[in-house]
Enzyme design. Structure first.
Site, PDB file in Angstrom:
ATOM      1  N   GLY A   9      37.598  30.158  47.699  1.00  0.00           N
ATOM      2  CA  GLY A   9      38.049  29.986  46.413  1.00  0.00           C
ATOM      3  C   GLY A   9      38.341  31.320  45.526  1.00  0.00           C
ATOM      4  O   GLY A   9      38.030  32.372  45.948  1.00  0.00           O
ATOM      5  N   GLU A  87      28.872  35.370  49.522  1.00  0.00           N
ATOM      6  CA  GLU A  87      29.736  36.484  49.005  1.00  0.00           C
ATOM      7  C   GLU A  87      30.182  37.088  50.449  1.00  0.00           C
ATOM      8  O   GLU A  87      30.052  38.307  50.413  1.00  0.00           O
ATOM      9  CB  GLU A  87      28.664  37.297  48.642  1.00  0.00           C
ATOM     10  CG  GLU A  87      28.212  37.050  47.351  1.00  0.00           C
ATOM     11  CD  GLU A  87      28.993  36.699  46.026  1.00  0.00           C
ATOM     12  OE1 GLU A  87      30.246  36.878  46.124  1.00  0.00           O
ATOM     13  OE2 GLU A  87      28.613  36.163  44.911  1.00  0.00           O
TER      14      GLU A  87
END
Ligand code: ZN
Length: 223
Positions: A9, A87
């Site tokens: 996203g 991440e």
């Protein structure tokens, strides 16, 4: 059957919150997991969510070898049922290959979370490899919104609130940046193409009621 899942996203769409929730759910069922992150906003070796939750995690470096990490833990007698990899856009392609091997050969579930594209709309290396290799890719349902109210699909890098399109692919910043530091803002594609951030739009039109209408025709939009 273990799986490699990639949850992707924009920034600010709840990825780290979901990563922490996923960890909690699996742990509650008695499964043993290991958390990894890289360049988290809370600093080294923390996995943090914008909602305020934060837990210890292992910091990923270019030298991190996920295969070796799992094998070393199992050799010490520790169970490893799943990895949470936050991440993941900052991981190398080779590290994503290691994650796939961990899933296939060691039967460990890998849940990776990351931003798909950088501030120039180009895929991050880690995200590109995840899209190529993942058993499933899920675009997160918590929708980040552009200042105009449309669905935010792109990340803009800003300096003092003004969008920039040059620079290194990785510069750590956050959506709550100070005036002169590098920050990030999520925008709809239209406003990313027009380089129109919330600050630029306010400057172009001081009247909030006509912001949406005027902003698109403002000179700044064609810069
Ligand atoms: Zn917009």
């Amino acid at each position: 059957m273990a799986e490699l899942a990639f949850f992707s996203g924009t920034m600010d769409c709840g990825k780290s919150t979901l990563a922490l929730q996923m960890h909690h759910n699996h742990e509650a069922r008695g499964r043993d997991g290991v958390l990894f992150t890289r360049n988290d906003r809370a600093g080294a070796a923390r996995l943090s969510s914008r909602l305020g939750l934060s837990v210890d995690a292992h910091e990923v470096a270019d030298t991190t070898d996920f295969w070796a990490e799992v094998v070393a833990r199992r050799t010490r007698g520790r169970a490893v049922d799943y990895l949470i990899c936050d991440e993941a856009q900052f991981y190398t392609a080779e590290q994503v290959d290691q994650l796939a091997a961990v899933v296939d050969e060691l039967d460990v579930d890998v849940f990776a979370f990351g931003i798909t594209t950088d501030f120039r709309t180009r895929l991050f290396p880690g995200s590109a490899r995840l899209v190529e290799l993942a058993d499933r890719v899920e675009v997160l349902q918590v929708r980040a919104l552009c200042w105009c109210g449309a669905r935010a699909t792109h990340n803009a890098r800003t300096v003092g609130g003004v969008m920039v399109v040059e620079g290194e692919q990785v510069v750590v910043g956050d959506v709550e940046a100070d005036a002169d530091t590098v920050g990030y803002e999520v925008l709809c594609r239209r406003h990313h193409r027009h380089r129109l951030t919330a600050v630029s739009a306010r400057a172009a039109s001081p009247s909030p009621q006509t912001l949406g209408l005027l902003a698109d025709d403002a000179p700044a939009a064609r810069a």
